[in-house]
Design a protein around this motif. Sequence first.
Motif, PDB file in Angstrom:
ATOM      1  N   PHE A   1      47.793 -10.966  11.605  1.00 21.35           N
ATOM      2  CA  PHE A   1      46.966 -12.410  10.932  1.00 21.35           C
ATOM      3  C   PHE A   1      47.922 -12.943   9.950  1.00 21.35           C
ATOM      4  CE2 PHE A   1      44.215  -9.372  12.996  1.00 21.35           C
ATOM      5  CZ  PHE A   1      43.799 -10.117  13.839  1.00 21.35           C
ATOM      6  N   PHE A   2      47.459 -14.364   9.445  1.00 20.43           N
ATOM      7  CA  PHE A   2      46.939 -15.619   8.730  1.00 20.43           C
ATOM      8  C   PHE A   2      46.558 -15.551   7.887  1.00 20.43           C
ATOM      9  CE2 PHE A   2      47.853 -19.593   7.591  1.00 20.43           C
ATOM     10  CZ  PHE A   2      48.927 -19.561   6.139  1.00 20.43           C
ATOM     11  N   VAL A   3      45.883 -15.481   6.744  1.00 17.25           N
ATOM     12  CA  VAL A   3      45.326 -15.449   6.133  1.00 17.25           C
ATOM     13  C   VAL A   3      45.224 -17.274   5.155  1.00 17.25           C
ATOM     14  CG1 VAL A   3      43.590 -14.665   3.876  1.00 17.25           C
ATOM     15  CG2 VAL A   3      44.754 -13.150   5.559  1.00 17.25           C
ATOM     16  N   ASP A   4      44.241 -18.414   5.511  1.00 16.06           N
ATOM     17  CA  ASP A   4      44.727 -19.622   4.941  1.00 16.06           C
ATOM     18  C   ASP A   4      44.010 -19.703   4.222  1.00 16.06           C
ATOM     19  OD1 ASP A   4      45.302 -22.473   4.620  1.00 16.06           O
ATOM     20  OD2 ASP A   4      45.554 -22.217   7.054  1.00 16.06           O
ATOM     21  N   LEU A   5      44.235 -21.547   3.517  1.00 12.34           N
ATOM     22  CA  LEU A   5      42.284 -21.006   2.434  1.00 12.34           C
ATOM     23  C   LEU A   5      41.030 -21.293   2.813  1.00 12.34           C
ATOM     24  CD1 LEU A   5      44.794 -24.301   0.810  1.00 12.34           C
ATOM     25  CD2 LEU A   5      44.602 -22.293   0.054  1.00 12.34           C
ATOM     26  N   PRO A   6      40.164 -20.811   2.086  1.00  9.04           N
ATOM     27  CA  PRO A   6      39.058 -20.608   2.678  1.00  9.04           C
ATOM     28  C   PRO A   6      38.407 -22.252   3.569  1.00  9.04           C
ATOM     29  CG  PRO A   6      39.441 -19.672   0.562  1.00  9.04           C
ATOM     30  CD  PRO A   6      40.467 -20.287   0.735  1.00  9.04           C
ATOM     31  N   THR A   7      37.849 -22.091   4.627  1.00 12.04           N
ATOM     32  CA  THR A   7      36.940 -23.054   4.814  1.00 12.04           C
ATOM     33  C   THR A   7      35.677 -22.995   4.439  1.00 12.04           C
ATOM     34  OG1 THR A   7      35.343 -21.688   6.453  1.00 12.04           O
ATOM     35  CG2 THR A   7      38.254 -22.669   7.038  1.00 12.04           C
ATOM     36  N   LYS A   8      35.345 -24.082   4.555  1.00 10.10           N
ATOM     37  CA  LYS A   8      33.988 -24.419   3.650  1.00 10.10           C
ATOM     38  C   LYS A   8      32.688 -23.978   3.137  1.00 10.10           C
ATOM     39  CE  LYS A   8      30.086 -27.997   2.967  1.00 10.10           C
ATOM     40  NZ  LYS A   8      29.634 -28.862   3.091  1.00 10.10           N
ATOM     41  N   SER A   9      33.025 -22.710   5.164  1.00  4.06           N
ATOM     42  CA  SER A   9      32.044 -22.195   4.453  1.00  4.06           C
ATOM     43  C   SER A   9      32.165 -21.171   3.731  1.00  4.06           C
ATOM     44  CB  SER A   9      31.366 -21.980   6.457  1.00  4.06           C
ATOM     45  OG  SER A   9      32.889 -21.440   7.877  1.00  4.06           O
ATOM     46  N   GLU A  10      33.812 -20.304   3.911  1.00  6.61           N
ATOM     47  CA  GLU A  10      33.971 -19.026   3.601  1.00  6.61           C
ATOM     48  C   GLU A  10      33.754 -19.379   1.979  1.00  6.61           C
ATOM     49  OE1 GLU A  10      37.564 -17.273   6.221  1.00  6.61           O
ATOM     50  OE2 GLU A  10      37.642 -18.727   5.052  1.00  6.61           O
ATOM     51  N   ARG A  11      34.212 -20.524   1.217  1.00 11.26           N
ATOM     52  CA  ARG A  11      34.228 -20.908  -0.013  1.00 11.26           C
ATOM     53  C   ARG A  11      32.641 -20.484  -0.031  1.00 11.26           C
ATOM     54  NH1 ARG A  11      37.270 -25.137   1.212  1.00 11.26           N
ATOM     55  NH2 ARG A  11      35.581 -26.145   1.054  1.00 11.26           N
ATOM     56  N   LYS A  12      31.591 -20.836   0.946  1.00  6.42           N
ATOM     57  CA  LYS A  12      30.209 -20.954   0.639  1.00  6.42           C
ATOM     58  C   LYS A  12      29.352 -19.418   0.527  1.00  6.42           C
ATOM     59  CE  LYS A  12      26.923 -23.072   2.793  1.00  6.42           C
ATOM     60  NZ  LYS A  12      26.288 -23.258   3.637  1.00  6.42           N
ATOM     61  N   GLU A  13      30.371 -18.889   0.761  1.00  6.03           N
ATOM     62  CA  GLU A  13      30.318 -17.301   0.915  1.00  6.03           C
ATOM     63  C   GLU A  13      30.688 -16.619  -0.199  1.00  6.03           C
ATOM     64  OE1 GLU A  13      30.619 -13.447   4.152  1.00  6.03           O
ATOM     65  OE2 GLU A  13      31.119 -15.556   4.884  1.00  6.03           O
TER      66      GLU A  13
END
Length: 542
Positions: A402-414
């Motif tokens: 698995f590759f963990v990238d920079l958080p998306t906008k929805s992930e940053r909100k969470e």
Amino acid sequence: MNNNIIMQLSRLFRARFPYIYLTTWEEERAINLIKKMAVSEKLIKVTREVYIWTQTKGFVLNGEEIEGTISPDKALDFIRRCNKNAIFIMCDFHVYFGVKGRQIDYNVVRKIRDNISELKTSKYRKNVIFMAPELLIPETMQKEISIVDLPLPTLDEIKTKLEKMIAQNRQIDTTGLNDDGKEKLCKAALGLTLQEAENAFALAMVNDGRIDEKDIDIILSEKMQVIKKTGILEFINTDIKVSDIGGLENLKSWLNKRNNSWSEAAKKYCLPAPKGVLITGVPGCGKSLTAKAMSAAWQLPLLKLDFGKIFSGIVGSSEENMRKAIKTAEAVAPSILWVDEIEKSLSGVNSNGDSGTSSRIFGTFLTWMQEKTAPVFVIATANNISGLPAELLRKGRFDEIFFVDLPTKSERKEIFKLHLEKRLKDEEVASKIQLNDELFEKLADLTEGFVGAEIEQIVISSLYEAFFQKRPLEITDLETTIKNIVPLSVTQKEQILALRQWANIRAVTATKKEDMTQYATSSVSDSEDDIKTTRGGRALDL
């Protein structure tokens, strides 16, 4: 009892092997097994008496001590003269073979070798078993002794022990313990000796006068004692939940589907136990957090393997440490073995500076990962994939990468939601800030390119500012802190772009597919804005 060990011993007895070396910590359990086999014509054809020798009593038969057999010389003479079909169990006789701080007793070793012919050709069936917790055989006797390892108790043996304890302690409340709960308790106790399992169950019973599925933590604490004694593996005690991880829904879903895959129910589907997962990606985005959350979600002990503790200055001891670590992980299985920043641990694999020690240890680890049958789930995390050997990445070592990238906008909100709700418990501190979707949306917009660890630090630093000024937290505190932080996506832009390019064809994105729609995943270019507009990893539905 495992049928394999019974059949192995019975064949050795029938074949009149003179010397057998049985390694076990469970002396009483091993003696009881041998006594049962000794009276079974079905197993060994010719039944035998069982003599037990110790340095304190000499030989004992049916509770009666035999005089003049305490010294090792006299004991060996008695074996040669004995006119009975017999099995002689020599407890801790290995001390005469040269344990640490003690020289080999060559007279004893010579007498053992002299008895070989008598044991093989006598009209009486006689076998000698050296029983000890560690394997130690003089070089001159290696061809004469057969080695047998007594396996740890099976699930059925532990279930029998638990049922017996419940029957003996009827005052203990077992109303909350159904068959499924018993299986989970016994599964948790796998890897312990019968005595250790009995101690763990007894501790659970006296803790609150009852025993149920909630006592799994007590069982795991006993396993922690086993792990601590090795000095190589570290037991990680964590209460982090999967819900404490913001985003990474694809990865969390994959792991959730494999929970309980070692249970009896999974056997109906003929499912193998999952081998493991490699999580690589941008530092500070939740890789290590995921490993800790898995332990709590799967209710399995989390063992951290530190390769630094594997290597030692004594020639040959590093390889032995690796084997010891693997054996410990399997002993407490089902378990999770965590190797953090594995690329640093394997940095010396291709060098000759340590005479090939790193390569040998790496080879041992790879072979075990490929062929292991014990339910040990390996989770490895890596920041720099360029430092990983190609052999580690091929299929069969890990079930998925698995590759963990920079958080998306929805992930940053969470992530903001998790950290703010976690820390704003006091009404006075939270009086000037409203935790709603509008706030999380605004903060997510301001933190494009920030990793999860940086978002956590934003919340902490802002609270420090409010604490210093003895006032409630304000939105301006968060905004000011955000402006003062230079995110990792700026300081390590080139490295992150290289990671994404590698992950596009080799890994699966840890972010769920719906969140990937706002990014262009098909390419990685070199413009200034690429770090914010491209993603790494294949977007699959897991």
